[in-house]
Design a protein around this motif. Structure first.
Motif, mmCIF file in Angstrom:
data_model
loop_
_atom_site.group_PDB
_atom_site.id
_atom_site.type_symbol
_atom_site.label_atom_id
_atom_site.label_comp_id
_atom_site.label_asym_id
_atom_site.label_seq_id
_atom_site.Cartn_x
_atom_site.Cartn_y
_atom_site.Cartn_z
ATOM 1 N N ALA A 35 53.703 41.491 42.544
ATOM 2 C CA ALA A 35 53.518 42.191 43.815
ATOM 3 C C ALA A 35 54.872 42.484 44.470
ATOM 4 O O ALA A 35 55.073 43.572 45.031
ATOM 5 C CB ALA A 35 52.642 41.368 44.748
ATOM 6 N N TYR A 36 55.802 41.540 44.383
ATOM 7 C CA TYR A 36 57.136 41.741 44.953
ATOM 8 C C TYR A 36 57.855 42.897 44.259
ATOM 9 O O TYR A 36 58.470 43.743 44.913
ATOM 10 C CB TYR A 36 57.960 40.454 44.835
ATOM 11 C CG TYR A 36 59.390 40.616 45.267
ATOM 12 C CD1 TYR A 36 59.726 40.743 46.611
ATOM 13 C CD2 TYR A 36 60.423 40.660 44.336
ATOM 14 C CE1 TYR A 36 61.040 40.905 47.012
ATOM 15 C CE2 TYR A 36 61.732 40.817 44.721
ATOM 16 C CZ TYR A 36 62.038 40.942 46.061
ATOM 17 O OH TYR A 36 63.339 41.112 46.449
ATOM 18 N N ILE A 37 57.762 42.957 42.935
ATOM 19 C CA ILE A 37 58.408 44.036 42.188
ATOM 20 C C ILE A 37 57.781 45.384 42.561
ATOM 21 O O ILE A 37 58.498 46.373 42.772
ATOM 22 C CB ILE A 37 58.312 43.773 40.670
ATOM 23 C CG1 ILE A 37 59.206 42.591 40.301
ATOM 24 C CG2 ILE A 37 58.702 45.008 39.872
ATOM 25 C CD1 ILE A 37 59.038 42.095 38.879
ATOM 26 N N LEU A 38 56.455 45.435 42.655
ATOM 27 C CA LEU A 38 55.792 46.685 43.040
ATOM 28 C C LEU A 38 56.156 47.106 44.463
ATOM 29 O O LEU A 38 56.375 48.291 44.736
ATOM 30 C CB LEU A 38 54.284 46.555 42.888
ATOM 31 C CG LEU A 38 53.768 46.451 41.451
ATOM 32 C CD1 LEU A 38 52.259 46.285 41.441
ATOM 33 C CD2 LEU A 38 54.193 47.637 40.624
ATOM 34 N N LYS A 39 56.230 46.139 45.378
ATOM 35 C CA LYS A 39 56.610 46.446 46.767
ATOM 36 C C LYS A 39 58.033 46.986 46.828
ATOM 37 O O LYS A 39 58.304 47.973 47.509
ATOM 38 C CB LYS A 39 56.491 45.174 47.617
ATOM 39 C CG LYS A 39 56.888 45.371 49.058
ATOM 40 C CD LYS A 39 56.793 44.081 49.837
ATOM 41 C CE LYS A 39 57.336 44.273 51.236
ATOM 42 N NZ LYS A 39 57.439 43.026 51.956
ATOM 43 N N ARG A 40 58.926 46.357 46.080
ATOM 44 C CA ARG A 40 60.321 46.803 46.063
ATOM 45 C C ARG A 40 60.442 48.194 45.430
ATOM 46 O O ARG A 40 61.204 49.039 45.900
ATOM 47 C CB ARG A 40 61.170 45.790 45.308
ATOM 48 C CG ARG A 40 62.643 46.059 45.339
ATOM 49 C CD ARG A 40 63.391 44.875 44.742
ATOM 50 N NE ARG A 40 64.759 45.209 44.503
ATOM 51 C CZ ARG A 40 65.743 44.965 45.348
ATOM 52 N NH1 ARG A 40 65.481 44.361 46.491
ATOM 53 N NH2 ARG A 40 66.975 45.311 45.056
ATOM 54 N N ASN A 95 59.761 54.307 39.828
ATOM 55 C CA ASN A 95 58.709 53.886 38.911
ATOM 56 C C ASN A 95 59.237 52.656 38.162
ATOM 57 O O ASN A 95 60.173 52.782 37.375
ATOM 58 C CB ASN A 95 58.379 55.008 37.936
ATOM 59 C CG ASN A 95 57.285 54.640 36.964
ATOM 60 O OD1 ASN A 95 56.861 53.487 36.887
ATOM 61 N ND2 ASN A 95 56.831 55.619 36.211
ATOM 62 N N PRO A 96 58.656 51.469 38.372
ATOM 63 C CA PRO A 96 59.206 50.258 37.754
ATOM 64 C C PRO A 96 59.102 50.238 36.232
ATOM 65 O O PRO A 96 59.788 49.465 35.578
ATOM 66 C CB PRO A 96 58.389 49.135 38.378
ATOM 67 C CG PRO A 96 57.138 49.776 38.861
ATOM 68 C CD PRO A 96 57.496 51.183 39.201
ATOM 69 N N TRP A 97 58.271 51.088 35.647
ATOM 70 C CA TRP A 97 58.142 51.128 34.193
ATOM 71 C C TRP A 97 59.169 52.067 33.555
ATOM 72 O O TRP A 97 59.384 52.021 32.356
ATOM 73 C CB TRP A 97 56.726 51.550 33.794
ATOM 74 C CG TRP A 97 55.753 50.432 33.971
ATOM 75 C CD1 TRP A 97 55.431 49.505 33.043
ATOM 76 C CD2 TRP A 97 55.015 50.098 35.128
ATOM 77 N NE1 TRP A 97 54.530 48.604 33.558
ATOM 78 C CE2 TRP A 97 54.250 48.944 34.841
ATOM 79 C CE3 TRP A 97 54.913 50.653 36.405
ATOM 80 C CZ2 TRP A 97 53.410 48.354 35.759
ATOM 81 C CZ3 TRP A 97 54.072 50.052 37.316
ATOM 82 C CH2 TRP A 97 53.329 48.920 36.997
ATOM 83 N N LYS A 98 59.812 52.906 34.370
ATOM 84 C CA LYS A 98 60.778 53.863 33.828
ATOM 85 C C LYS A 98 62.183 53.686 34.391
ATOM 86 O O LYS A 98 63.142 54.148 33.785
ATOM 87 C CB LYS A 98 60.309 55.296 34.108
ATOM 88 C CG LYS A 98 59.040 55.659 33.368
ATOM 89 C CD LYS A 98 58.679 57.098 33.608
ATOM 90 C CE LYS A 98 57.420 57.460 32.827
ATOM 91 N NZ LYS A 98 57.054 58.857 33.027
#
Length: 83
Positions: A50-55, A62-65
């Motif tokens: 959740a912290y990574i998605l919020k950041r 896009n955290p996956w790219k």
């Protein structure tokens, strides 16, 4: 030609296979403790995700790219060492 034979001890009071292998550690674990550790681990993983998605949302990335933590001191030090 030499042949080797290992005896397997199946007496549960004597430690079973672990005792036959020379282990002095207990062969049973407390299921309540294992359950608590797994629940705590799961909760920590959900919090970190959740912290990574919020950041990522705050940075509009896009955290996956894309890298999320490029502005942190630790990331910059690691990249400097990698050069």
């Amino acid at each position: 030609m030499m042949s080797y034979r290992m005896e397997i001890v199946e007496d549960k009071d004597e430690g079973g296979i672990a005792a036959a292998m020379g282990s002095t550690m207990p062969t049973t674990a407390n299921p309540t403790a294992q359950g608590m550790i797994s629940v705590i681990s799961f909760a920590v993983n959900v919090f970190i995700f959740a912290y990574i998605l919020k950041r990522a949302k705050a940075q509009k990335k896009n955290p996956w790219k894309e890298e999320i933590f490029t502005d942190t001191r630790d990331y910059q030090e690691a990249m400097a060492r990698a050069k």
